[in-house]
Design a protein around this motif. Structure first.
Motif, mmCIF file in Angstrom:
data_model
loop_
_atom_site.group_PDB
_atom_site.id
_atom_site.type_symbol
_atom_site.label_atom_id
_atom_site.label_comp_id
_atom_site.label_asym_id
_atom_site.label_seq_id
_atom_site.Cartn_x
_atom_site.Cartn_y
_atom_site.Cartn_z
ATOM 1 N N GLY A 1 -6.718 1.698 -4.416
ATOM 2 C CA GLY A 1 -6.962 1.755 -2.979
ATOM 3 C C GLY A 1 -6.286 2.936 -2.305
ATOM 4 N N LEU A 2 -5.132 3.376 -2.854
ATOM 5 C CA LEU A 2 -4.410 4.513 -2.276
ATOM 6 C C LEU A 2 -5.247 5.793 -2.285
ATOM 7 N N VAL A 3 -6.160 5.893 -3.268
ATOM 8 C CA VAL A 3 -6.944 7.138 -3.398
ATOM 9 C C VAL A 3 -8.425 6.932 -3.125
ATOM 10 N N ALA A 4 -8.829 5.685 -2.851
ATOM 11 C CA ALA A 4 -10.246 5.426 -2.595
ATOM 12 C C ALA A 4 -10.633 5.924 -1.198
ATOM 13 N N GLU A 5 -11.891 6.275 -1.068
ATOM 14 C CA GLU A 5 -12.406 6.711 0.234
ATOM 15 C C GLU A 5 -12.627 5.477 1.108
ATOM 16 N N GLY A 6 -11.982 5.456 2.279
ATOM 17 C CA GLY A 6 -12.144 4.303 3.168
ATOM 18 C C GLY A 6 -11.106 3.229 2.914
ATOM 19 N N GLU A 7 -11.454 1.990 3.261
ATOM 20 C CA GLU A 7 -10.524 0.872 3.160
ATOM 21 C C GLU A 7 -10.836 -0.041 1.990
ATOM 22 N N THR A 8 -9.797 -0.451 1.287
ATOM 23 C CA THR A 8 -9.929 -1.433 0.206
ATOM 24 C C THR A 8 -9.284 -2.733 0.677
ATOM 25 N N VAL A 9 -10.050 -3.814 0.623
ATOM 26 C CA VAL A 9 -9.539 -5.133 1.014
ATOM 27 C C VAL A 9 -9.294 -5.930 -0.265
ATOM 28 N N ILE A 10 -8.015 -6.247 -0.519
ATOM 29 C CA ILE A 10 -7.658 -6.969 -1.745
ATOM 30 C C ILE A 10 -7.424 -8.434 -1.402
ATOM 31 N N GLU A 11 -8.305 -9.303 -1.886
ATOM 32 C CA GLU A 11 -8.151 -10.740 -1.663
ATOM 33 C C GLU A 11 -7.308 -11.358 -2.779
ATOM 34 N N GLU A 12 -6.800 -12.568 -2.532
ATOM 35 C CA GLU A 12 -5.930 -13.286 -3.487
ATOM 36 C C GLU A 12 -4.699 -12.448 -3.841
ATOM 37 N N ALA A 13 -4.177 -11.768 -2.829
ATOM 38 C CA ALA A 13 -3.012 -10.894 -3.033
ATOM 39 C C ALA A 13 -1.744 -11.687 -3.339
ATOM 40 N N ILE A 14 -1.798 -13.004 -3.232
ATOM 41 C CA ILE A 14 -0.637 -13.830 -3.569
ATOM 42 C C ILE A 14 -0.166 -13.541 -4.997
ATOM 43 N N HIS A 15 -1.109 -13.179 -5.875
ATOM 44 C CA HIS A 15 -0.739 -12.805 -7.251
ATOM 45 C C HIS A 15 0.253 -11.638 -7.245
ATOM 46 N N ILE A 16 0.032 -10.684 -6.341
ATOM 47 C CA ILE A 16 0.885 -9.495 -6.280
ATOM 48 C C ILE A 16 2.290 -9.878 -5.805
ATOM 49 N N PHE A 17 2.355 -10.767 -4.795
ATOM 50 C CA PHE A 17 3.651 -11.169 -4.241
ATOM 51 C C PHE A 17 4.454 -12.010 -5.226
ATOM 52 N N ARG A 18 3.791 -12.518 -6.260
ATOM 53 C CA ARG A 18 4.511 -13.257 -7.303
ATOM 54 C C ARG A 18 5.504 -12.357 -8.028
ATOM 55 N N GLY A 19 5.214 -11.059 -8.108
ATOM 56 C CA GLY A 19 6.040 -10.206 -8.954
ATOM 57 C C GLY A 19 6.552 -8.915 -8.348
ATOM 58 N N TYR A 20 6.096 -8.573 -7.144
ATOM 59 C CA TYR A 20 6.555 -7.324 -6.509
ATOM 60 C C TYR A 20 7.210 -7.653 -5.173
ATOM 61 N N GLU A 21 8.444 -7.196 -5.003
ATOM 62 C CA GLU A 21 9.193 -7.458 -3.772
ATOM 63 C C GLU A 21 8.843 -6.408 -2.716
ATOM 64 N N ASN A 22 8.321 -6.869 -1.582
ATOM 65 C CA ASN A 22 8.021 -5.978 -0.439
ATOM 66 C C ASN A 22 7.214 -4.750 -0.839
ATOM 67 N N ILE A 23 6.197 -4.941 -1.659
ATOM 68 C CA ILE A 23 5.476 -3.768 -2.191
ATOM 69 C C ILE A 23 4.776 -2.982 -1.085
ATOM 70 N N ALA A 24 4.211 -3.664 -0.100
ATOM 71 C CA ALA A 24 3.518 -2.943 0.973
ATOM 72 C C ALA A 24 4.512 -2.100 1.784
ATOM 73 N N GLN A 25 5.651 -2.718 2.140
ATOM 74 C CA GLN A 25 6.662 -1.982 2.924
ATOM 75 C C GLN A 25 7.198 -0.789 2.141
ATOM 76 N N LYS A 26 7.457 -0.984 0.842
ATOM 77 C CA LYS A 26 8.014 0.104 0.033
ATOM 78 C C LYS A 26 7.046 1.282 -0.046
ATOM 79 N N LEU A 27 5.763 0.996 -0.291
ATOM 80 C CA LEU A 27 4.780 2.085 -0.412
ATOM 81 C C LEU A 27 4.498 2.719 0.951
ATOM 82 N N ASN A 28 4.508 1.904 2.010
ATOM 83 C CA ASN A 28 4.306 2.461 3.359
ATOM 84 C C ASN A 28 5.416 3.442 3.723
#
Length: 418
Positions: A382-409
């Motif tokens: 999604g970081l390199v895709a043209e436009g917006e990427t909507v990722i559903e069931e993102a709870i899987h990501i929060f299972r293993g990455y701490e504050n991933i959105a804030q860190k990348l932002n």
């Protein structure tokens, strides 16, 4: 519940990013803490969903947990007996719940473990775990979705693992440290998380030698003492951020990382054209002029980690040429392929092999995180895709990455959590 991530593509990432404590080390250390009575404090513990679920399981068994500050977790293991049965409701949320088998047998000489859940990335059978505890004297029965194990006369023994299973190695270590006599595990898993478990238990008074090699020797002791211990950094999170720097055409300094833990990832990123340098403060990753195709085979440590395969696949979708990825560890790791194809990727899968033909660009669309690492890989795409990427069931990501959105932002990404 926060379950959707929206990633706006097109911004190169710049700056430094700090890696949290290792999920897979933290979870097993939480379980191992019950082997000592009293208060154990684990520093550098990531605040992620899997850790939260593990605290619920500990609480249910009669073990108290408390956050001392942001990343220090106190585990108070009471004197006397604790409960020995894990609940189905919590266990189905967390694969690592199966680690209570060895720890409870070590502490209470009995365990009733609900067959565990976690990510659907393939069969992760318990047969090696059971073979190990049976070799140390446990009697085992499986009924109604539970493993019932008890031991009347535990004794040290030699255990040969048919496959270097991380979970089985951990379960056998945790039972063996409180089992009279000498135990030898041959063809043991060598992952850094195994070394961290051994170091933690040794600091409590255990006698473990050889962790990090394929032969681990354990001399049983009668008592372990509670300690304060800092968990190793998460090598998979580090690898994910390194790929983020390379795929986004940016320059990222990844801090709090142990380079030896991720040499295979460093090697493949360099082969793909990225500039990777070890510095005093971490690992610097600078994107190359183009992404070159590379071939990857996943293997148990010290081979290329299966947990980094999806992230590398996302990057190789944009390579100038064709890459081949062979998955040798989990058969369902290629569920991400359909999601990447929705974004315009050209990938063909046959059995355990994926052939990734590079495309000029990816396009933002609606996708689904099928598991933890696939979810992280979709963020990278999604970081390199043209436009917006909507990722559903993102709870899987929060299972293993701490504050991933804030860190990348913080690096310039545009990610919104909904």
């Amino acid at each position: 519940m926060e379950d959707i991530l929206i990633v706006k593509g097109g911004t190169p990432l710049y700056g430094s990013i700090r890696v949290s404590g290792a999920k897979n080390a933290g979870l097993v250390l939480m379980v191992a803490a019950i082997l000592a009575e009293g208060e154990t404090i684990l520093d550098n513990m990531p605040r992620i969903r899997d850790v939260e679920v593990m605290t619920f399981i500990l609480n249910e068994l009669g073990v108290r947990t408390e956050w001392k500050d942001d990343n220090s977790l106190a585990i108070y293991s009471p004197p006397g007996r604790i409960k020995t049965k894990t609940s189905y409701e919590l266990s189905r949320m967390l694969r690592a719940s199966n680690l209570f088998l060895g720890a409870l047998l070590g502490r209470e000489k009995e365990a009733a473990i609900s067959l565990p859940g976690g990510c659907d990335i393939g069969s992760r059978p318990m047969d090696l775990h059971l073979k190990g505890v049976q070799a140390l004297g446990a009697e085992v029965e499986i009924e109604h979705g539970y493993i019932y194990a008890c031991t009347k006369r535990p004794r040290g023994n030699n255990v040969y693992l048919d496959f270097p299973s991380v979970g089985a190695t951990e379960n056998i270590i945790m039972m063996a440290v409180k089992t009279p006599g000498n135990t030898v595990i041959e063809n043991a898993a060598k992952e850094p998380e195994i070394v961290d478990l051994a170091n933690f238990l040794n600091s409590m008074g255990a006698k473990i030698r050889g962790a990090g090699t394929d032969v681990i020797k354990i001399e049983g002791v009668s008592e372990l003492k509670p300690v304060r211990y800092a968990i190793i950094p998460d090598r998979i999170e580090a690898g994910t951020f390194m790929v983020a720097g390379a795929i986004s055409k940016g320059e990222v300094l990844v801090e709090n990382v142990i380079p030896t833990h991720i040499y295979p990832v460093i090697a493949k990123l360099q082969e793909a054209g990225a500039v990777v340098k070890e510095t005093e403060s971490g690992i610097l990753v600078k994107a190359g002029d183009k992404i070159r195709p590379v071939d990857i085979k996943t293997l148990p440590y010290p081979g290329f980690p299966t947990d980094m395969q999806s992230q590398m696949m996302a990057m190789l979708c944009l390579a100038e040429g064709t890459s081949v990825i062979v998955e040798n560890v989990f058969e369902n790791r290629f569920q991400i392929v359909d999601e990447l194809k929705r974004m315009g990727a050209d990938i063909k899968v046959e059995g355990h092999t994926a052939v990734v033909k590079g495309v000029k660009k990816l396009y933002g669309t609606k996708v689904r995180a099928t598991d933890l690492r696939a979810g992280a890989a979709l963020i990278l795409a999604g970081l390199v895709a043209e436009g917006e990427t909507v990722i559903e069931e993102a709870i899987h990501i929060f299972r293993g990455y701490e504050n991933i959105a804030q860190k990348l932002n913080h690096l310039g990404a545009q990610i919104t959590v909904k």
